[in-house]
Design a protein around this motif. Structure first.
Motif, short mmCIF file in Angstrom:
data_model
loop_
_atom_site.label_atom_id
_atom_site.label_comp_id
_atom_site.label_asym_id
_atom_site.label_seq_id
_atom_site.Cartn_x
_atom_site.Cartn_y
_atom_site.Cartn_z
N LYS A 1 79.29 -27.83 4.97
CA LYS A 1 79.04 -27.70 3.54
C LYS A 1 78.54 -26.29 3.22
N LEU A 2 79.24 -25.63 2.30
CA LEU A 2 78.88 -24.27 1.92
C LEU A 2 78.36 -24.29 0.48
N SER A 3 77.09 -24.02 0.30
CA SER A 3 76.48 -24.09 -1.03
C SER A 3 76.78 -22.84 -1.84
N ILE A 4 77.12 -23.05 -3.09
CA ILE A 4 77.51 -21.94 -3.97
C ILE A 4 76.60 -21.94 -5.20
N ASP A 5 76.19 -20.76 -5.61
CA ASP A 5 75.49 -20.62 -6.88
C ASP A 5 76.43 -19.90 -7.83
N GLY A 6 76.98 -20.63 -8.79
CA GLY A 6 77.95 -20.04 -9.71
C GLY A 6 77.31 -19.35 -10.90
N GLY A 7 75.98 -19.15 -10.85
CA GLY A 7 75.30 -18.50 -11.96
C GLY A 7 75.14 -19.41 -13.16
N PHE A 8 75.12 -20.71 -12.90
CA PHE A 8 74.99 -21.67 -13.99
C PHE A 8 73.52 -21.75 -14.45
N SER A 9 73.35 -22.28 -15.65
CA SER A 9 72.01 -22.70 -16.06
C SER A 9 72.10 -24.20 -16.31
N CYS A 10 71.20 -24.73 -17.11
CA CYS A 10 71.22 -26.17 -17.32
C CYS A 10 70.91 -26.47 -18.79
N PRO A 11 71.68 -27.34 -19.43
CA PRO A 11 71.41 -27.64 -20.84
C PRO A 11 70.03 -28.26 -21.04
N ASN A 12 69.48 -28.80 -19.95
CA ASN A 12 68.16 -29.43 -20.05
C ASN A 12 67.03 -28.41 -19.89
N ARG A 13 67.41 -27.15 -19.68
CA ARG A 13 66.38 -26.10 -19.54
C ARG A 13 66.62 -25.01 -20.59
N LYS A 14 67.37 -25.35 -21.63
CA LYS A 14 67.66 -24.36 -22.67
C LYS A 14 67.11 -24.85 -24.00
N ASN A 15 67.08 -23.93 -24.96
CA ASN A 15 66.65 -24.25 -26.33
C ASN A 15 65.32 -25.00 -26.35
N GLY A 16 64.38 -24.48 -25.63
CA GLY A 16 63.03 -25.05 -25.65
C GLY A 16 62.83 -26.24 -24.74
N LYS A 17 63.90 -26.71 -24.08
CA LYS A 17 63.73 -27.84 -23.17
C LYS A 17 63.20 -27.33 -21.83
N SER A 18 62.32 -28.10 -21.22
CA SER A 18 61.68 -27.59 -20.00
C SER A 18 62.32 -28.11 -18.72
N GLY A 19 63.32 -28.99 -18.87
CA GLY A 19 64.02 -29.47 -17.67
C GLY A 19 63.37 -30.70 -17.07
N CYS A 20 64.02 -31.24 -16.07
CA CYS A 20 63.47 -32.39 -15.37
C CYS A 20 62.15 -31.96 -14.69
N LYS A 21 61.18 -32.84 -14.74
CA LYS A 21 59.84 -32.43 -14.27
C LYS A 21 59.79 -32.12 -12.77
N PHE A 22 60.75 -32.64 -12.02
CA PHE A 22 60.74 -32.40 -10.57
C PHE A 22 61.59 -31.20 -10.20
N CYS A 23 62.24 -30.58 -11.18
CA CYS A 23 63.20 -29.52 -10.88
C CYS A 23 62.49 -28.22 -10.48
#
Ligand code: SF4
Length: 300
Positions: free
Chosen positions: A21-43
């Protein structure tokens, strides 16, 4: 005798060997961490992708990962794994370019994409269906718990209905789904874990990944943990939960993992989670002692 349905057995049967398994970071963000959202609490700050190599092209990242993992000595093929953040959260043309770059890399046999159930649209479904004609595509969806109250408390941010609609659509497209679940979220107990496994059975994904909640010093739950608002599972509690999960899980569902991979330099608790081999070994030992196996308690 294998007492549960492992990913390595599936890979050997399907591809003739394990795949790296080769892990890739595609430079994504997360809709749950945008526009004032703080994301999942365990993230974590890295969007739960602790082993990627950032700011390089997909091809460069794949080459770097192969070099980094060369000691694993598995060179019969690769799983290109888009891991960090929400890997369908970019405009369709960028997704297309990145996914194709990954599947065109030599010896990539599987395209695996981790994302959220609320981050799809028709264009994305169509692209995934197109890719699934060329290569095996896996979509990993964060469920974490079947309990909506827990999911709301953890700021996961989508409803059961959204999750189920996404699963249904992916199944219609014949795309393999993997549910990601966490045992030990605050205010949950063994009964909640059992409910989550029952729910997984009802949705019947192709695969499942399980890990215990772990607290890193860069996640929101760290503060609550310091304030003693909840306790992490003990090793014995987690092993009990895994035995319950295996015994109650539909035997056709492939178990991709039973432990998690946090960043050891940031891990606060539980420290036992660093020793994955010990946990997996104990689960195997208990199943053997009980002469038990996946699905022994499953009732369809
Ligand atoms: S969906 Fe994933 S990346 Fe986004 S906040 Fe939750 S854990 Fe982090």
């Amino acid at each position: 005798m294998e007492r549960y349905n492992t990913l390595s057995s599936y890979l050997k049967e399907k591809f003739g060997s394990k795949l790296l398994k080769l892990s890739i970071d595609g430079g994504f963000s997360c809709p749950n961490r945008k526009n004032g959202k703080s994301g999942c609490k365990f993230c974590s700050e890295n969007g739960s992708g602790e082993f990627t190599t950032k700011r390089k092209s997909i091809t460069e990242q794949l080459n770097a990962q192969i070099k980094f993992l060369k000691d694993k000595n598995v060179d019969k093929g690769y799983i290109a794994y888009f891991q960090s953040y929400t890997n369908t959260f970019l405009p369709i043309e960028q997704l297309r370019q990145m996914y194709y770059e990954a599947i065109n890399f030599p010896s990539v046999k599987v395209l695996s994409i981790a994302t959220r159930a609320d981050c799809f649209n028709e264009e994305i479904y169509n692209l995934l269906a197109e890719l699934n004609e060329k290569i095996e595509v896996w979509i990993e969806l964060g469920l974490q718990s079947s309990n909506e109250k827990t999911r709301n408390n953890m700021n996961i941010g989508y409803s059961t209905e959204t999750f189920e609609n996404c699963v249904k659509k992916l199944k219609e497209l014949n795309i393999k789904t993997i549910f990601h679940i966490i045992f030990g979220l605050p205010n949950e107990n063994q009964k909640d874990f059992k409910n989550t496994i029952d729910y997984v059975n009802s949705q019947k994904p192709w695969g499942i990944k399980i890990h215990s909640l772990f607290i890193q010093n860069d996640c929101e739950l760290y503060e609550d943990y310091l304030q003693n608002k909840f306790k992490v599972l003990t090793w014995n509690e987690y092993v009990d939960a895994l035995i319950m999960a295996i015994e109650n899980l539909d035997k056709e569902i492939i178990i991709h993992r039973l432990t998690g991979d946090g960043d050891k330099t940031k891990l606060i608790a539980p420290l036992w989670s660093k020793d994955k081999i010990k946990t997996i070994g104990e689960v195997g030992k208990i199943l053997k002692q009980k002469n038990s196996y996946q699905g022994i308690n499953y009732k369809s």
